[in-house]
Design a protein around this motif. Structure first.
Motif, PDB file in Angstrom:
ATOM      1  N   VAL A   1      28.932  21.507  55.589  1.00  0.00           N
ATOM      2  CA  VAL A   1      27.632  22.474  55.157  1.00  0.00           C
ATOM      3  C   VAL A   1      27.167  22.372  53.777  1.00  0.00           C
ATOM      4  O   VAL A   1      26.073  22.102  53.526  1.00  0.00           O
ATOM      5  CB  VAL A   1      28.337  24.002  55.572  1.00  0.00           C
ATOM      6  CG1 VAL A   1      27.093  25.008  55.108  1.00  0.00           C
ATOM      7  CG2 VAL A   1      28.550  24.209  56.788  1.00  0.00           C
ATOM      8  N   MET A   2      28.050  22.401  52.822  1.00  0.00           N
ATOM      9  CA  MET A   2      27.629  22.082  51.418  1.00  0.00           C
ATOM     10  C   MET A   2      27.179  20.836  51.128  1.00  0.00           C
ATOM     11  O   MET A   2      26.308  20.417  50.489  1.00  0.00           O
ATOM     12  CB  MET A   2      28.921  22.489  50.629  1.00  0.00           C
ATOM     13  CG  MET A   2      29.230  23.921  50.452  1.00  0.00           C
ATOM     14  SD  MET A   2      30.784  24.402  49.083  1.00  0.00           S
ATOM     15  CE  MET A   2      32.074  23.616  50.050  1.00  0.00           C
ATOM     16  N   ALA A   3      27.710  19.688  51.647  1.00  0.00           N
ATOM     17  CA  ALA A   3      27.493  18.465  51.585  1.00  0.00           C
ATOM     18  C   ALA A   3      26.133  17.961  52.176  1.00  0.00           C
ATOM     19  O   ALA A   3      25.159  17.616  51.702  1.00  0.00           O
ATOM     20  CB  ALA A   3      28.296  17.580  51.928  1.00  0.00           C
ATOM     21  N   ASP A   4      25.848  18.987  53.463  1.00  0.00           N
ATOM     22  CA  ASP A   4      24.241  18.523  54.139  1.00  0.00           C
ATOM     23  C   ASP A   4      23.257  19.218  53.226  1.00  0.00           C
ATOM     24  O   ASP A   4      22.288  18.449  52.940  1.00  0.00           O
ATOM     25  CB  ASP A   4      24.502  19.255  55.366  1.00  0.00           C
ATOM     26  CG  ASP A   4      23.189  19.076  56.124  1.00  0.00           C
ATOM     27  OD1 ASP A   4      23.049  18.138  56.868  1.00  0.00           O
ATOM     28  OD2 ASP A   4      22.383  19.890  56.154  1.00  0.00           O
ATOM     29  N   ALA A   5      23.652  20.460  52.480  1.00  0.00           N
ATOM     30  CA  ALA A   5      22.464  21.060  51.649  1.00  0.00           C
ATOM     31  C   ALA A   5      22.395  20.287  50.619  1.00  0.00           C
ATOM     32  O   ALA A   5      21.416  20.001  50.017  1.00  0.00           O
ATOM     33  CB  ALA A   5      23.168  22.561  51.301  1.00  0.00           C
ATOM     34  N   LEU A   6      23.522  19.763  50.113  1.00  0.00           N
ATOM     35  CA  LEU A   6      23.286  18.898  48.648  1.00  0.00           C
ATOM     36  C   LEU A   6      22.387  17.523  48.964  1.00  0.00           C
ATOM     37  O   LEU A   6      21.730  17.064  48.313  1.00  0.00           O
ATOM     38  CB  LEU A   6      24.648  18.442  47.856  1.00  0.00           C
ATOM     39  CG  LEU A   6      25.134  19.638  47.412  1.00  0.00           C
ATOM     40  CD1 LEU A   6      26.802  19.407  47.323  1.00  0.00           C
ATOM     41  CD2 LEU A   6      24.755  20.295  46.106  1.00  0.00           C
ATOM     42  N   GLN A   7      22.835  16.938  49.996  1.00  0.00           N
ATOM     43  CA  GLN A   7      21.931  15.913  50.317  1.00  0.00           C
ATOM     44  C   GLN A   7      20.739  16.145  50.474  1.00  0.00           C
ATOM     45  O   GLN A   7      19.755  15.086  50.307  1.00  0.00           O
ATOM     46  CB  GLN A   7      22.544  15.207  51.800  1.00  0.00           C
ATOM     47  CG  GLN A   7      21.827  13.918  52.144  1.00  0.00           C
ATOM     48  CD  GLN A   7      22.513  12.758  52.666  1.00  0.00           C
ATOM     49  OE1 GLN A   7      23.816  12.892  53.052  1.00  0.00           O
ATOM     50  NE2 GLN A   7      22.376  11.562  52.822  1.00  0.00           N
ATOM     51  N   GLY A   8      20.075  17.316  50.931  1.00  0.00           N
ATOM     52  CA  GLY A   8      18.818  17.829  51.098  1.00  0.00           C
ATOM     53  C   GLY A   8      18.277  17.629  49.523  1.00  0.00           C
ATOM     54  O   GLY A   8      16.905  17.260  49.540  1.00  0.00           O
ATOM     55  N   CYS A   9      18.899  17.987  48.467  1.00  0.00           N
ATOM     56  CA  CYS A   9      18.328  17.604  47.355  1.00  0.00           C
ATOM     57  C   CYS A   9      18.237  16.149  46.974  1.00  0.00           C
ATOM     58  O   CYS A   9      17.380  15.906  45.941  1.00  0.00           O
ATOM     59  CB  CYS A   9      19.506  18.164  46.124  1.00  0.00           C
ATOM     60  SG  CYS A   9      19.590  20.072  46.404  1.00  0.00           S
ATOM     61  N   LEU A  10      18.950  15.065  47.356  1.00  0.00           N
ATOM     62  CA  LEU A  10      18.666  13.603  47.203  1.00  0.00           C
ATOM     63  C   LEU A  10      17.478  13.129  48.021  1.00  0.00           C
ATOM     64  O   LEU A  10      16.925  12.293  47.635  1.00  0.00           O
ATOM     65  CB  LEU A  10      20.039  13.007  47.434  1.00  0.00           C
ATOM     66  CG  LEU A  10      21.041  13.449  46.604  1.00  0.00           C
ATOM     67  CD1 LEU A  10      22.336  12.807  46.743  1.00  0.00           C
ATOM     68  CD2 LEU A  10      20.882  13.603  44.959  1.00  0.00           C
ATOM     69  N   ASP A  11      17.487  13.717  49.420  1.00  0.00           N
ATOM     70  CA  ASP A  11      16.462  12.731  50.504  1.00  0.00           C
ATOM     71  C   ASP A  11      15.606  13.803  51.234  1.00  0.00           C
ATOM     72  O   ASP A  11      14.932  13.040  52.041  1.00  0.00           O
ATOM     73  CB  ASP A  11      17.229  11.725  51.233  1.00  0.00           C
ATOM     74  CG  ASP A  11      18.417  12.301  52.068  1.00  0.00           C
ATOM     75  OD1 ASP A  11      18.437  13.545  52.124  1.00  0.00           O
ATOM     76  OD2 ASP A  11      19.230  11.793  52.634  1.00  0.00           O
ATOM     77  N   ARG A  12      15.838  15.084  50.949  1.00  0.00           N
ATOM     78  CA  ARG A  12      15.018  15.695  51.941  1.00  0.00           C
ATOM     79  C   ARG A  12      13.992  16.670  51.127  1.00  0.00           C
ATOM     80  O   ARG A  12      13.291  17.997  51.829  1.00  0.00           O
ATOM     81  CB  ARG A  12      15.593  16.493  52.893  1.00  0.00           C
ATOM     82  CG  ARG A  12      16.508  15.519  53.964  1.00  0.00           C
ATOM     83  CD  ARG A  12      17.085  16.383  55.151  1.00  0.00           C
ATOM     84  NE  ARG A  12      18.067  17.585  54.720  1.00  0.00           N
ATOM     85  CZ  ARG A  12      19.320  17.293  54.640  1.00  0.00           C
ATOM     86  NH1 ARG A  12      20.018  16.136  55.079  1.00  0.00           N
ATOM     87  NH2 ARG A  12      20.203  18.137  54.287  1.00  0.00           N
ATOM     88  N   GLY A  13      13.906  16.602  49.773  1.00  0.00           N
ATOM     89  CA  GLY A  13      12.985  17.400  49.173  1.00  0.00           C
ATOM     90  C   GLY A  13      13.334  18.886  48.882  1.00  0.00           C
ATOM     91  O   GLY A  13      12.547  19.477  47.930  1.00  0.00           O
TER      92      GLY A  13
END
Length: 364
Positions: free
Chosen positions: A40-52
């Motif tokens: 859950v946390m990594a998915d949200a953090l990946q959003g900072c890198l490639d989902r705006g």
């Protein structure tokens, strides 16, 4: 060395997979056990890198790997993608900043991480990791100046300790420092990213403060679920968490959490269950005898107890864990803080009037 495999491709492209890989590289003696909070946390953090996602809050209880996810695995992964990125990691203390730098550097230097990202060849100075491509990580503590240092990504990790958060001046100082030092340091004010990772420590802590200044994506993982939760992740099956399920059942099950509640007290425990429901329940429990304003009305007034005093621990035991008897207010309609305070004042005024009438009758 690592062979070219599906796992290698996952570690290079999927932050959740890399985060678990990084944990095992740094702490091979420990079992990650239940891994869904990391997903859950990594998915949200990946959003900072490639989902705006430009502003992200992660609220979780202590020892939930939130620092590992955001301040260690994500920053190394981000530099693996783009070694020109300038990243700033700000910790609540200098000791924590030193530890975060040590662990990020240790991860970069493991043979398997070097096989994944061979261009991560760090040069190290106190408080900084620099890469040949121009990017790197600057480490600072809350309160230190960031003048002259820009960043594409800023991670703030546990900006204030729970005991310091009870001091109004300390808390206000952290919030003022954020306003003065963080947003102005972004190289791109529109495109730069800020991630705030912390346990909730006060109703006016930095999480509450930044919410007032813009739109933030929030991931809140209480120690135990107060309601059914559904987490819909990119490229993964949805995660369901039922009401009453602990966040880390293998390490901190219900019995352990109840023992912690008794050991550290209700006030500190609420930081591990960061929800308005529990904060409101605690306020009602503390104000059940007299609200704060009503208490001021009652100074010097010998009044009999019209309410039975409720320990806040008992309220949390019932509302969170389903243990014990329901508090008297549980069967009533829920009130907001203002309405509860108003009702407490009316009730107290009635009790004062009755006490004064009894006194007059006795004097007569």
């Amino acid at each position: 060395m690592m062979t070219n495999s599906i796992h290698e491709r996952l570690y290079r492209t999927d932050l959740a997979s890399f985060t678990k890989f990084a944990f095992h590289e740094l702490s091979p003696q420990y079992d990650l056990s239940t891994g869904w909070p990391v997903d859950v946390m990594a998915d949200a953090l990946q959003g900072c890198l490639d989902r705006g996602t430009k502003r992200l809050i992660l609220n979780a209880p202590p020892r939930s790997l939130e620092s590992h996810c955001a301040a260690i695995a994500m920053v190394v992964f981000a530099l693996g993608w783009d070694p020109t990125l300038k990243i700033t990691v700000v910790a609540g203390t200098r000791a924590l900043a030193v530890e975060l730098q040590r662990r990020a550097l240790a991860l970069m230097r493991t043979p398997r991480c070097r096989a994944l990202f061979p261009h991560l060849r760090p040069t190290v100075t106190p408080g900084e990791i620099v890469l040949p491509h121009g990017g790197g990580i600057l480490y600072r503590a809350v309160g230190q100046s960031l003048i002259g240092r820009g960043a594409d990504l800023i991670v703030i990790d546990d900006p204030i300790a729970p005991h310091r958060a009870q001091d109004d001046a300390e808390r206000a100082g952290v919030n003022a420092w954020y306003d003065a030092e963080i947003v102005p340091r972004l190289n791109d004010k529109a495109g730069g990213v800020i991630v705030l990772v912390m346990q909730r420590v006060h109703k006016d802590d930095l999480t509450a403060h930044v919410r007032k200044s813009g739109v933030w994506t929030e991931v809140v993982l209480p120690a135990i679920a107060l309601n059914d939760e559904a987490w819909r992740l990119h490229h993964r099956r949805p995660i369901l968490r039922r009401k009453g399920e602990p966040l880390l059942p293998d390490r901190e099950g219900k019995a352990t959490l109840i023992a912690v509640l008794h050991e550290i007290g209700a006030y500190n425990f609420r930081a591990q269950v960061p929800t308005a429901t529990i904060a409101g329940a605690g306020a009602r429990a503390r104000g059940l005898v007299l609200g704060t304003t009503a208490a001021r009305l009652a100074v010097g007034m010998p009044i009999g107890g019209a309410f039975r005093k409720i320990r806040e621990i008992d309220t949390i035991l019932f509302e969170v864990f389903g243990v014990g008897e329901p508090p008297p207010y549980a069967s009533e309609a829920p009130y907001g803080d203002a309405e509860w305070e108003a009702r407490a004042i009316i009730q107290q005024q009635r009790l004062v009037a009755e006490a004064q009438a009894d006194r007059h009758r006795q004097e007569a």
